[in-house]
Design an enzyme around this catalytic site. Structure first.
Site, PDB file in Angstrom:
ATOM      1  N   ALA A 170       0.785  -1.132   0.012  1.00 40.78           N
ATOM      2  CA  ALA A 170       0.141   0.001   0.051  1.00 40.78           C
ATOM      3  C   ALA A 170       0.864   1.223   0.048  1.00 40.78           C
ATOM      4  O   ALA A 170       1.814   1.235   0.514  1.00 40.78           O
ATOM      5  CB  ALA A 170      -0.907  -0.220   1.155  1.00 40.78           C
ATOM      6  N   VAL A 171       0.483   2.167  -0.755  1.00 44.84           N
ATOM      7  CA  VAL A 171       0.920   3.529  -0.763  1.00 44.84           C
ATOM      8  C   VAL A 171       0.091   4.694  -0.297  1.00 44.84           C
ATOM      9  O   VAL A 171      -1.149   4.806  -0.721  1.00 44.84           O
ATOM     10  CB  VAL A 171       1.626   3.890  -2.220  1.00 44.84           C
ATOM     11  CG1 VAL A 171       2.185   5.223  -2.340  1.00 44.84           C
ATOM     12  CG2 VAL A 171       2.595   2.648  -2.667  1.00 44.84           C
ATOM     13  N   GLU A 196      -3.394 -12.361  -3.878  1.00 45.51           N
ATOM     14  CA  GLU A 196      -4.897 -12.001  -4.133  1.00 45.51           C
ATOM     15  C   GLU A 196      -5.362 -10.534  -4.489  1.00 45.51           C
ATOM     16  O   GLU A 196      -4.811  -9.865  -3.685  1.00 45.51           O
ATOM     17  CB  GLU A 196      -5.458 -12.589  -3.048  1.00 45.51           C
ATOM     18  CG  GLU A 196      -5.965 -14.079  -3.024  1.00 45.51           C
ATOM     19  CD  GLU A 196      -4.703 -14.821  -1.989  1.00 45.51           C
ATOM     20  OE1 GLU A 196      -4.266 -14.006  -1.073  1.00 45.51           O
ATOM     21  OE2 GLU A 196      -4.332 -16.061  -1.981  1.00 45.51           O
ATOM     22  N   ASN A 238     -10.435  -3.931  -8.053  1.00 45.70           N
ATOM     23  CA  ASN A 238      -8.969  -3.123  -7.680  1.00 45.70           C
ATOM     24  C   ASN A 238      -8.250  -2.785  -8.856  1.00 45.70           C
ATOM     25  O   ASN A 238      -7.305  -3.540  -9.032  1.00 45.70           O
ATOM     26  CB  ASN A 238      -8.213  -3.545  -6.667  1.00 45.70           C
ATOM     27  CG  ASN A 238      -7.048  -2.534  -6.138  1.00 45.70           C
ATOM     28  OD1 ASN A 238      -6.858  -1.602  -6.533  1.00 45.70           O
ATOM     29  ND2 ASN A 238      -6.727  -3.076  -4.902  1.00 45.70           N
ATOM     30  N   TYR A 267       0.151  -5.078 -11.210  1.00 46.67           N
ATOM     31  CA  TYR A 267       0.712  -6.486 -11.145  1.00 46.67           C
ATOM     32  C   TYR A 267       0.769  -6.934 -12.483  1.00 46.67           C
ATOM     33  O   TYR A 267       1.801  -7.537 -13.056  1.00 46.67           O
ATOM     34  CB  TYR A 267      -0.406  -7.319 -10.541  1.00 46.67           C
ATOM     35  CG  TYR A 267      -0.461  -6.951  -8.971  1.00 46.67           C
ATOM     36  CD1 TYR A 267       0.565  -6.599  -8.225  1.00 46.67           C
ATOM     37  CD2 TYR A 267      -1.793  -7.142  -8.318  1.00 46.67           C
ATOM     38  CE1 TYR A 267       0.560  -6.250  -6.862  1.00 46.67           C
ATOM     39  CE2 TYR A 267      -1.945  -6.799  -6.946  1.00 46.67           C
ATOM     40  CZ  TYR A 267      -0.785  -6.346  -6.162  1.00 46.67           C
ATOM     41  OH  TYR A 267      -0.861  -5.841  -5.112  1.00 46.67           O
TER      42      TYR A 267
END
Ligand SMILES: CC(C)(COP(=O)(O)OP(=O)(O)OC[C@H]1O[C@@H](n2cnc3c(N)ncnc32)[C@H](O)[C@@H]1OP(=O)(O)O)[C@@H](O)C(=O)NCCC(=O)NCCS
Length: 122
Positions: free
Chosen positions: A41-42, A74, A79, A86
């Site tokens: 996360a950012v 996952e 999202n 990815y």
């Protein structure tokens, strides 16, 4: 969970820091040949600057160095940002996990072969 992960030998944890402030993190659990990207996360105002890509690069290299041959993760099917990240990093969809999340949303399981990462030396 993040603080605990720094002290676990089976978990690789990385933090992205700007002027002493935590702006992103990622961690990976390694079990034999498979590494599992548990979270990345950012902080919102630091997004789209390559922070997650930088974290992922290093997490993949360290997981490969620890002996993992494949990275798994996952992602929520809604999202789009994470899925784009990815796909750009060479992950491919393997299968869906219906109603994987507590709110009933499906997950897509994605994977990347880490042997090429190891061969490139990270
Ligand atoms: C997903 C997340 C970690 C991406 O972090 P980031 O630092 O903004 O990502 P990067 O800047 O490294 O982006 C790398 C690439 O991912 C893709 N990408 C990232 N955010 C995107 C978005 N909002 N929309 C479309 N593509 C996106 C792009 O291809 C991007 O490359 P580009 O900027 O050159 O086009 C961030 O949005 C986040 O923290 N989201 C909330 C937590 C989360 O969902 N984590 C994933 C759990 S599976």
């Amino acid at each position: 969970m993040l603080a605990d992960s720094f002290f676990r030998e089976d978990v690789i944890t990385l933090a992205a820091v700007d002027e002493g402030k935590l702006v992103g993190y990622g961690f990976v659990a390694v079990a034999l040949d498979d590494a599992d990207l548990a979270n990345i996360a950012v902080e919102a105002k630091y997004r789209r600057r390559g922070v997650a890509q930088g974290l992922l690069d290093r997490l993949e290299a360290q997981a490969a160095a620890a002996g993992a041959k494949r990275m798994l993760l996952e992602v929520r099917v809604s999202n789009a940002a994470a899925m784009s990240l990815y796909l750009k990093r060479g992950y491919a969809g393997l299968y869906a996990r219906p109603r994987y999340y507590a709110d009933g949303e499906d997950a897509l399981v994605m994977a990347k072969d880490l042997e090429s990462v190891a061969a490139q030396g990270g």
